[in-house]
Enzyme design. Sequence first.
Site, short mmCIF file in Angstrom:
data_model
loop_
_atom_site.label_atom_id
_atom_site.label_comp_id
_atom_site.label_asym_id
_atom_site.label_seq_id
_atom_site.Cartn_x
_atom_site.Cartn_y
_atom_site.Cartn_z
N LYS A 31 47.39 129.90 90.03
CA LYS A 31 47.12 131.14 90.76
C LYS A 31 45.68 131.14 91.27
CE LYS A 31 44.46 133.10 87.36
NZ LYS A 31 43.01 133.41 87.48
N GLY B 51 39.76 126.07 84.75
CA GLY B 51 39.46 126.14 86.17
C GLY B 51 39.65 127.52 86.78
N MET C 277 42.49 129.06 87.00
CA MET C 277 43.75 129.06 87.74
C MET C 277 44.95 129.23 86.82
SD MET C 277 43.04 126.35 90.79
CE MET C 277 44.20 127.26 91.82
N ALA C 278 44.70 129.62 85.57
CA ALA C 278 45.76 129.97 84.60
C ALA C 278 46.63 128.78 84.24
CB ALA C 278 46.61 131.13 85.12
N GLY C 279 46.02 127.61 84.06
CA GLY C 279 46.80 126.43 83.69
C GLY C 279 47.46 126.55 82.33
N ALA D 7 50.25 129.01 82.62
CA ALA D 7 51.39 128.40 83.32
C ALA D 7 52.23 127.56 82.36
CB ALA D 7 50.88 127.54 84.48
N ASP E 237 47.75 136.37 81.65
CA ASP E 237 48.19 135.74 82.89
C ASP E 237 49.59 135.15 82.82
OD1 ASP E 237 45.80 136.33 84.15
OD2 ASP E 237 44.90 134.37 83.78
#
Length: 304
Positions: free
Chosen positions: A11, A99, A101-103, A106, A138
């Site tokens: 994201k 990062g 980006m919600a790794g 995810a 997230d």
Amino acid sequence: MPPVTVRVPAKVNLYLGVGKRRRDGYHELANVFQAVSLYDEVTAAPGPGLSVRVRGDQAKLVPTDSSNLALRAAALLAETTGVDAAVRLTINKAIPIEGGMAGGSADAAGALLACDELWGTGVGRDTLLRLGASLGADVPFALTGGTALGTERGDRLTPVLARGTYDWVLALADGGLSTAAVYAELDRQRADRVFPEPGVSEALMSALRAGDPAALGRALTNDLGPAALQLRPALARTIEAGLDLGVLGAVISGSGATCAFLCPSEEEAIRVAAALAGAGVCRSTRRVHGPVPGARIVDEADRP
């Protein structure tokens, strides 16, 4: 039982308004997410007990013990449904570690959906979203994807109408940023000031409704940006390099350390990605588009 593979997107935070710190340690948020076409894949296969292995970019940085969020997701689903917690998870990483980006979220979302399918628990979407929210703010968005507004901790989601497709270049940093450390730095910067409950930007929402990339670029906002820049000053050079290339807008995604640049077209994104990679201001670049759907079960026919 054949293995089940789930593909889950990263994201980008188009707007992140941060309010006061809550009693539970989280902050009040007004958070507009967009899911983009950078994916982790989580495969669940029958196996004795709970185990996980990680492959791909930065795989060595991901824990494989009980602190792994995907393992925790599998254990939570098993506990909730009363099934035997037996699964072998494999995570193919592409989303950057720390990062913004919600790794990790995810991967948790991927594990929930993959294990639900593998075990035949059939708990339904609402239960998956509830379990996801208990694992991290997230995780619900990783399950739903698209473009959405997240309030409270960021986990109470409302779909957002976003016309069109948006072309992004992601500048991946050499090293990550701890979400907890960035929020702590933000609290330090704000000291004793009182902040109102955060609200979403009408300029940003109007840009999304109109499908206007130029207006969206002007409205990109992240209240965590100053804290991330304080902890990682080199990100300012990355942002400046992207702006000098004529992008429509730039933002640090979430708590960083990924910088996201909105471009007017795929062709411009190709140019910007190559220029940033050659400028030495980031570890690598990725061209992505959004919005894309959230976690989805895939088979070999779906693979590129």
